[in-house]
Design a protein around this motif. Sequence first.
Motif, mmCIF file in Angstrom:
data_model
loop_
_atom_site.group_PDB
_atom_site.id
_atom_site.type_symbol
_atom_site.label_atom_id
_atom_site.label_comp_id
_atom_site.label_asym_id
_atom_site.label_seq_id
_atom_site.Cartn_x
_atom_site.Cartn_y
_atom_site.Cartn_z
ATOM 1 N N ALA A 1 0.828 -1.207 0.000
ATOM 2 C CA ALA A 1 0.000 0.000 0.000
ATOM 3 C C ALA A 1 0.865 1.261 0.000
ATOM 4 N N GLU A 2 1.937 1.253 0.788
ATOM 5 C CA GLU A 2 2.828 2.396 0.822
ATOM 6 C C GLU A 2 3.519 2.596 -0.528
ATOM 7 N N LEU A 3 3.936 1.486 -1.159
ATOM 8 C CA LEU A 3 4.584 1.584 -2.467
ATOM 9 C C LEU A 3 3.627 2.142 -3.506
ATOM 10 N N LEU A 4 2.374 1.684 -3.499
ATOM 11 C CA LEU A 4 1.399 2.185 -4.469
ATOM 12 C C LEU A 4 1.124 3.670 -4.261
ATOM 13 N N SER A 5 1.078 4.102 -2.988
ATOM 14 C CA SER A 5 0.845 5.525 -2.728
ATOM 15 C C SER A 5 2.011 6.369 -3.213
ATOM 16 N N GLN A 6 3.226 5.859 -3.075
ATOM 17 C CA GLN A 6 4.390 6.595 -3.565
ATOM 18 C C GLN A 6 4.407 6.639 -5.087
ATOM 19 N N ILE A 7 4.023 5.540 -5.727
ATOM 20 C CA ILE A 7 3.981 5.514 -7.190
ATOM 21 C C ILE A 7 2.948 6.495 -7.714
ATOM 22 N N ASP A 8 1.777 6.553 -7.042
ATOM 23 C CA ASP A 8 0.737 7.487 -7.479
ATOM 24 C C ASP A 8 1.201 8.928 -7.361
ATOM 25 N N GLY A 9 2.093 9.199 -6.413
ATOM 26 C CA GLY A 9 2.569 10.567 -6.233
ATOM 27 C C GLY A 9 3.693 10.971 -7.161
ATOM 28 N N LEU A 10 4.219 10.021 -7.913
ATOM 29 C CA LEU A 10 5.319 10.340 -8.818
ATOM 30 C C LEU A 10 4.815 11.087 -10.047
ATOM 31 N N GLN A 11 5.657 11.931 -10.562
ATOM 32 C CA GLN A 11 5.328 12.619 -11.799
ATOM 33 C C GLN A 11 5.609 11.696 -12.983
ATOM 34 N N GLN A 12 4.698 11.654 -13.904
ATOM 35 C CA GLN A 12 4.810 10.765 -15.053
ATOM 36 C C GLN A 12 4.860 11.583 -16.332
ATOM 37 N N ALA A 13 5.529 11.009 -17.313
ATOM 38 C CA ALA A 13 5.629 11.685 -18.607
ATOM 39 C C ALA A 13 4.265 11.720 -19.291
ATOM 40 N N GLN A 14 4.026 12.759 -20.038
ATOM 41 C CA GLN A 14 2.769 12.883 -20.764
ATOM 42 C C GLN A 14 2.711 11.859 -21.893
ATOM 43 N N PRO A 15 1.537 11.277 -22.142
ATOM 44 C CA PRO A 15 1.428 10.315 -23.253
ATOM 45 C C PRO A 15 1.666 11.010 -24.579
ATOM 46 N N PRO A 16 2.205 10.294 -25.548
ATOM 47 C CA PRO A 16 2.464 10.913 -26.855
ATOM 48 C C PRO A 16 1.159 11.285 -27.537
ATOM 49 N N PRO A 17 1.171 12.336 -28.327
ATOM 50 C CA PRO A 17 -0.063 12.734 -29.026
ATOM 51 C C PRO A 17 -0.459 11.694 -30.063
ATOM 52 N N ALA A 18 -1.768 11.598 -30.277
ATOM 53 C CA ALA A 18 -2.282 10.644 -31.266
ATOM 54 C C ALA A 18 -1.821 11.038 -32.666
ATOM 55 N N ASN A 19 -1.443 10.054 -33.433
ATOM 56 C CA ASN A 19 -0.969 10.283 -34.798
ATOM 57 C C ASN A 19 -1.963 9.655 -35.757
ATOM 58 N N GLU A 20 -3.033 10.403 -36.024
ATOM 59 C CA GLU A 20 -4.111 9.876 -36.853
ATOM 60 C C GLU A 20 -3.617 9.588 -38.270
ATOM 61 N N GLY A 21 -4.017 8.440 -38.769
ATOM 62 C CA GLY A 21 -3.641 8.067 -40.130
ATOM 63 C C GLY A 21 -2.224 7.563 -40.260
ATOM 64 N N TYR A 22 -1.631 7.142 -39.152
ATOM 65 C CA TYR A 22 -0.235 6.712 -39.164
ATOM 66 C C TYR A 22 -0.062 5.487 -40.053
#
Length: 353
Positions: free
Chosen positions: A23-44
């Motif tokens: 539970a402590e590990l999950l709470s720490q993971i939730d508090g971490l900053q994460q990279a933004q997902p890449p933008p959608a590339n329609e028609g790739y």
Amino acid sequence: MTAFEQVYTETASAQDALDGANAELLSQIDGLQQAQPPPANEGYRTIAVNFTTDGSMDYTILVDGVVHSGLTQNLSLLSGLPAYESCSADGIELLKSPTQRVFESNASIIECSLTGMVPNTVHVVQVQGENGVVFEAELSTSVGDVVPETGDTSPVLFALGAIFVSLVALLSYGRAMDVKAGRLHAKSAHVYIAPAMLALAILTFYPVLYGFWLSFTDADATRLGDQTFVGLVNFIEVFTASGFLRVTLFTLVWTVVNVTAHIGLGLFLAMVLQYGNIRGKTVYRTVLLLPWAIPSYISVLVWKGMFQPEGLVNDVLGTDLHFLADPTGAQLVVIFVNIWLGVPFMMMSLSGA
């Protein structure tokens, strides 16, 4: 208190301690900053194909003369596997099989998005039914890979350039001082030491100084190169952590005990092996060098097995001690093993001196 300490002091059961740690590990993971997902590339790498059915039960889609995919009315081929193309009939997504799309017999217009196309390349696309070709066209797509922007490397290049220029200036100054003092017997000395000094500056001094600078910023794995200055926040967080004093104390004990043992035992063995009346000194040196010659990870695995309850140490002592189950016992064991690994190197270094 860690989960290991909770179990050892019997303040919690093993399962409760593990649940709390998770539970402590999950709470720490939730508090971490994460990279933004890449933008959608329609028609790739895709091209769109639509055709009118002619009553055939099976259709084959070819791209540049090679079978790309197929469509069928055989409902027995249905599968939950994901398809690599998207097809719909009269606006309704088609069911899928491992290799084909399944359409209804009353479908009139079928639209498909074919994947795997090479950007900016003309592809000849054909759709063949049982009665012949129902669609043929030359199609292409201009949507390809999206390459992310590279970070600004100018500070790094500036730092490396400054290091190089500083070393050149330092060596030139040293050379000039030698000429002024009349020390001309070693004209190329500074040239010989220049590669080593450059390597030390780039591979050792620069990373240390750069890491020291990062300690005053909010840099992490997701924002390295885009950090901002935060002052002493990181240091305050470390110094106020619950286990800081315990870890610091063990680090001091580790350093003092290991350095003292390495130098003391290494010097003692080196002096003993210097006596001329000792027979078999070569054998003794070889045996004493074995801990240093054996790879460290192999030595650690061997000692770990020896300190298990069913290991060699308990067999020799006739005991049933759990050396690695007690935090203090585990710390003593790792100090002992590190001394065993480091004394041979110190012995040989002092013997050479």
